[in-house]
Design an enzyme around this catalytic site. Sequence first.
Site, PDB file in Angstrom:
ATOM      1  N   ASP A 223     -10.992  10.607 -15.653  1.00 42.73           N
ATOM      2  CA  ASP A 223     -10.163  11.768 -16.149  1.00 42.73           C
ATOM      3  C   ASP A 223     -10.876  11.614 -17.793  1.00 42.73           C
ATOM      4  O   ASP A 223     -10.813  12.855 -18.198  1.00 42.73           O
ATOM      5  CB  ASP A 223      -8.803  11.471 -16.277  1.00 42.73           C
ATOM      6  CG  ASP A 223      -8.156  10.647 -14.982  1.00 42.73           C
ATOM      7  OD1 ASP A 223      -9.210   9.929 -14.520  1.00 42.73           O
ATOM      8  OD2 ASP A 223      -7.030  10.759 -14.675  1.00 42.73           O
TER       9      ASP A 223
ATOM     10  N   ASP B 157      -5.358  10.911 -24.004  1.00 38.99           N
ATOM     11  CA  ASP B 157      -5.298  12.340 -23.406  1.00 38.99           C
ATOM     12  C   ASP B 157      -5.181  13.334 -24.497  1.00 38.99           C
ATOM     13  O   ASP B 157      -4.477  14.523 -24.396  1.00 38.99           O
ATOM     14  CB  ASP B 157      -4.099  12.059 -22.602  1.00 38.99           C
ATOM     15  CG  ASP B 157      -4.461  11.719 -21.420  1.00 38.99           C
ATOM     16  OD1 ASP B 157      -5.218  11.680 -20.716  1.00 38.99           O
ATOM     17  OD2 ASP B 157      -3.320  10.623 -20.768  1.00 38.99           O
TER      18      ASP B 157
HETATM   19  N1  GLY Z   1      -4.975  12.329 -15.849  1.00 37.19           N
HETATM   20  C1  GLY Z   1      -4.237  11.701 -15.038  1.00 37.19           C
HETATM   21  C2  GLY Z   1      -4.477  12.343 -13.500  1.00 37.19           C
HETATM   22  O1  GLY Z   1      -5.582  13.184 -13.360  1.00 37.19           O
HETATM   23  O2  GLY Z   1      -3.411  12.025 -12.719  1.00 37.19           O
END
Ligand code: GLY
Length: 391
Positions: free
Chosen positions: A175, A115
């Site tokens: 994601d 992330d």
């Molecule tokens: N990246 C985590 C979400 O979209 O919840």
Amino acid sequence: MLKKLSGTFAFLIAGTMVQAQAINSKQVFADAERQTRVMLTNVADARANKTELVAPRTLENGHLKLVASRDWTSGFFAGELWMLYAFTKKPEWKTKAEEFTALIEKEKFNGGTHDMGFKIYCSYGTGYQLTKDAAYKDVIIQSAKTLSTRFNPVVGCIRSWDHHKEQWGFPVIIDNMMNLELLFAATRLTGDSAFYKIAVSHANTTMNNHFRPDHSSYHVVDYDTATGKVVKKNTHQGYAHESAWARGQSWGLYGYTMCYRETKDPAYLKQAENIAAFMLHHPNLPADKIPYYDFNAPGIPNEPRDASAAAVLASGLLELSKYSKHKKEYLSVANTILQNLTKSYRSPIGENKGFLLLHSTGSKPHNSEVDVPLNYADYYYLEALLRWKKK
Ligand code: GLY
């Protein structure tokens, strides 16, 4: 015929003239400034004895929940402050943006998560675009180096999660497409193509393995690191493994649009258009275009919405409209989303601790953050409003 009226936009879609009020960006940003001042007061109180907490994330039973810099959402609030500065050019927002951005710097060495893009690019990246601050550039480059350590050349992807090791050996989530923007930026800033190559490999591998024939995507694909083969395909935050988790679809649309911007590979444009077609033409997308948390949630229409999925979708569509022959449709839907978020999903000023939007859903299957404000909904709402204004 596209006719611009005073204060309205008219779009011809499938033979139907759709008219929509234009967003009053000035008013919406003025409201966002007032509400963010409320948030800043609440954050200052909440951080008084807990300085390791750096950013507001959501409301838990009405209480403000702050997170540490290691949390995947830690960069969004700083990014929002930068966007208030971008719109208003007021020094007060630049000062606040710098203050909250600095709190995230140590993440540049945190190799335990994919992330990095969310954390560093939404904060330092947004700040760098506005200031060209050389220190920010160094943070972006170091962060890209750290993120690159998670790339596995046999799989061809960056590893997303380190948690749930009993469930997945090498999980890659949709994601993760969003975190590639940091790598493209690092190649531009350094001239080193290694970051770019990792981003392209990840995007291509994800394009091959995450998508179903109808262009919806799984959430998690698990790989065997010895062979690079897919082990299983799951959906963790949506209704079921074979369902279409709404925010995941939005991440994919936004991610492939960004990859097209960075590479001009027409396969990425096609991919983004295909995802848009799945989402926009889905019978379960409500008339206000704010998705339920999952396109296949069994209780629709009595299921929670996800304003964050809508905000990411609107922002992605606004960029995609610049490259696609479906421009009018994408602008029309983005406008509808922004109108409805503004009219029906905003918090009254002074309430909800200063969050901008209500009615997002983090993870319904885990009964976590259901029908609440979320900082990333606010971030992509402001980004979409800025993109609408620049359009
Ligand atoms: N990246 C985590 C979400 O979209 O919840």
